[in-house]
Design a protein around this motif. Structure first.
Motif, PDB file in Angstrom:
ATOM      1  N   LEU A  27     -17.387   9.791  41.346  1.00 19.68           N
ATOM      2  CA  LEU A  27     -18.220   9.879  40.151  1.00 19.68           C
ATOM      3  C   LEU A  27     -19.154  11.081  40.211  1.00 19.68           C
ATOM      4  CD1 LEU A  27     -19.103   6.151  39.407  1.00 19.68           C
ATOM      5  CD2 LEU A  27     -17.880   7.717  37.886  1.00 19.68           C
ATOM      6  N   GLU A  66     -17.207  14.141  39.267  1.00 17.44           N
ATOM      7  CA  GLU A  66     -16.945  14.222  37.824  1.00 17.44           C
ATOM      8  C   GLU A  66     -18.200  14.618  37.060  1.00 17.44           C
ATOM      9  OE1 GLU A  66     -14.090  13.957  36.380  1.00 17.44           O
ATOM     10  OE2 GLU A  66     -12.795  12.515  37.368  1.00 17.44           O
ATOM     11  N   VAL A 117     -15.717  11.681  31.960  1.00 15.46           N
ATOM     12  CA  VAL A 117     -16.820  10.709  31.999  1.00 15.46           C
ATOM     13  C   VAL A 117     -17.683  10.815  30.735  1.00 15.46           C
ATOM     14  CG1 VAL A 117     -16.910  10.379  34.495  1.00 15.46           C
ATOM     15  CG2 VAL A 117     -18.175  12.289  33.460  1.00 15.46           C
ATOM     16  N   HIS A 169     -19.712   2.102  38.178  1.00 21.20           N
ATOM     17  CA  HIS A 169     -18.961   2.842  37.161  1.00 21.20           C
ATOM     18  C   HIS A 169     -19.540   2.586  35.768  1.00 21.20           C
ATOM     19  CE1 HIS A 169     -15.267   3.390  34.592  1.00 21.20           C
ATOM     20  NE2 HIS A 169     -15.240   4.502  35.276  1.00 21.20           N
TER      21      HIS A 169
END
Length: 213
Positions: free
Chosen positions: A92, A95, A103, A165
């Motif tokens: 994450l 990204e 995202v 997430h």
């Protein structure tokens, strides 16, 4: 194996229908657009649309096709010495730091989110997608841990990983809806990821550490 002419034609047709539908949804909203109107605009039959997309919601979420198993892939592909949660945090961060459209860090994402908020069928599909993500992560954790079917730990850990997430996506969606620039949101979400990691217990951060091969 090289893609055949027939397969390429089908892929291109599917992509064209999806692109036409996305444009109509962004312009008029999800509920205001019918499958018949999409078919007419794409110059195909209604049956052709349904052959590629069993439900209208599938047209809207076509670009999210890889989302359902993305977290599970990250967990399965974690590095030696890395836990499941830390692998997801690392992916994450990558990204977000790259200001990736994957995202939601892109111009126009606010319109995408508004269409979802205004359409109950899309909100319902999004909830189903979140549950599918959870189930896929749980399945990977259960398999790799050799956990019994009645062992609650893989389910609990999947919940924590999916929370990471979801917290990131909720924050990005909220800020993009308010008209922020992707690069600005990226910087703030990187700080948020540090806060998320601080909130996780050592048990979560050290669960399912991959051994050296």
């Amino acid at each position: 194996m090289a893609e055949g002419l027939r397969e390429r034609k089908k892929r291109q047709t599917r992509q064209y229908i999806s692109d036409v539908a996305t444009g109509l949804f962004m312009e008029r909203g999800f509920d205001a657009v019918t499958v018949a109107e999409i078919a007419e605009a794409a110059n195909v039959s209604v049956n052709t649309v349904y052959n590629y997309f069993p439900a209208k919601e599938d047209l809207f979420f076509d670009r999210s096709a890889g989302m359902a198993d993305r977290l599970a892939r990250w967990v399965r592909g974690r590095d030696a010495g890395e836990s499941a949660a830390r692998a997801v945090l690392r992916e994450l961060r990558g990204e977000v730091e790259a200001v990736s459209p994957r995202v939601g860090l892109m111009e126009g994402y606010d319109r995408f989110m508004r269409v979802i908020h205004e359409a109950p069928p899309l909100r319902s599909r999004l909830w189903s997608l979140q549950q599918e993500i959870h189930d896929n992560v749980e399945a990977v954790l259960r398999e790799e841990a050799g956990a019994a079917t009645d062992d609650p730990m893989p389910d609990l850990m999947a919940g924590q990983i999916c929370w990471i997430h979801q917290a990131v996506f909720v924050a990005i969606g909220r800020e993009m809806l308010s008209g922020r620039k992707p690069a600005e949101v990226s910087r703030e979400v990187l700080i948020l990821l540090d806060d998320i990691e601080d909130l996780l217990s050592e048990k979560v951060l050290n669960y399912a550490v991959r051994g050296a091969s």
